[in-house]
Design an enzyme around this catalytic site. Structure first.
Site: not given
Ligand SMILES: Cc1cc2nc3c(=O)[nH]c(=O)nc-3n(C[C@H](O)[C@H](O)[C@H](O)COP(=O)(O)OP(=O)(O)OC[C@H]3O[C@@H](n4cnc5c(N)ncnc54)[C@H](O)[C@@H]3O)c2cc1C
Length: 250
Positions: A95, A200
């Protein structure tokens, strides 16, 4: 049946910095290539190769993290081979999109008849839970083997044997549990790894990915302390390790 009780994380590639002679930096202190590359990139922004503040690479990158000038650490890419993790764990890992690339073991091509399994941290240490869990994994694996055999017969008309196997395995894998072990190569730049580690390694993260993230952190901290040294690993109240970061999402 092989059972993993912890992940195996191996650094398989690191940056190699080739300093251009016409813009050489007045370095202070020792640093890895990835750290030097990040400092070099930062110094290009201000053309400060002469290092007026006489900062070591560690001090320079500390300031970069403090300022949130995170783009300069994107140049340092680290590639890890991660083994002994479950499919559910890697499902969460992938993700993390920005700055990452992945290559994962294919359950369509690879025979999972002798696959290993990853015991969830919550099960480890309770003999009754462990035995019940192992039994469930065995039943699932037997079901997979039986399904592959039956599907191979069903697809006997497919002349290409490797295609026939793929057709059987891609359907049979649906009976394998989330706990089946997988292997994944994950490449990420230092900024991306930091964001993933912050999320994480936290106490709110699922236990297996948290255990994996702490293992990843240890590898990256030893490789590039100036990029990852502000994470602090500590024993959390639930008995497992977690980590907190000083500089949030640089
Ligand atoms: C404790 C925990 C519980 C979770 N539970 C669930 C769940 O129940 N269901 C679920 O589906 N997921 C869940 N997740 C996953 C979460 O929603 C994120 O998909 C995952 O943590 C990746 O984070 P991210 O999108 O910040 O990371 P990355 O994709 O690596 O992105 C890093 C950063 O880049 C920026 N970014 C990336 N893509 C975009 C975009 N398209 N638009 C704007 N800015 C962007 C944002 O600032 C983002 O934080 C969970 C995560 C955690 C840590």
């Amino acid at each position: 049946m092989q059972i993993y009780r912890s992940p195996v994380v191996t650094l398989i590639a690191r940056p190699r910095f080739l300093e251009p002679a016409h813009l050489s930096v007045q370095w202070v202190g020792q640093a890895s290539d990835g750290e030097k590359l990040a400092e070099f990139a930062g110094r290009v922004c201000y053309m400060s190769q002469h290092n007026p503040a006489k900062r070591s690479t560690a001090e320079y990158l500390e300031n970069i993290k403090k300022q949130g000038h995170g783009s300069v650490i994107e140049h340092a890419v680290y590639v890890l081979l991660i083994e002994g993790v479950s499919r559910s764990c890697t499902h969460e890992l992938v993700r993390h999109r920005a700055g990452f690339g992945y290559s994962q073991l294919s359950q369509r091509y690879v025979d999972e008849s002798h696959a290993a399994f990853v015991m969830p941290p919550a099960v480890i240490g309770d003999p009754e839970l462990e035995a019940a869990w192992e039994e469930q994994m065995r039943i699932a694996q037997d079901a997979y083997v039986a399904a592959v055999e039956k599907l191979m017969r069903r697809y006997e008309w497919v002349a290409d044997k490797s295609h026939r196997r793929k057709m059987a395995r891609e359907a049979a894998r649906s009976v394998l549990p989330n706990g089946v072990e997988t292997k994944i190569v994950a490449s990420g730049n230092a900024r991306a790894w930091r964001t993933m580690l912050e999320l994480r390694c936290g106490e709110g993260a699922e236990q297996e990915i948290r255990r994996m993230a702490v293992a990843v952190l240890r590898v990256l901290q030893s490789e590039a302390p100036a990029l990852f040294g502000d994470f602090e690993i500590y024993p959390a109240e639930d008995g497992a390790e977690a980590a907190r970061v000083q500089y949030h999402k640089v």
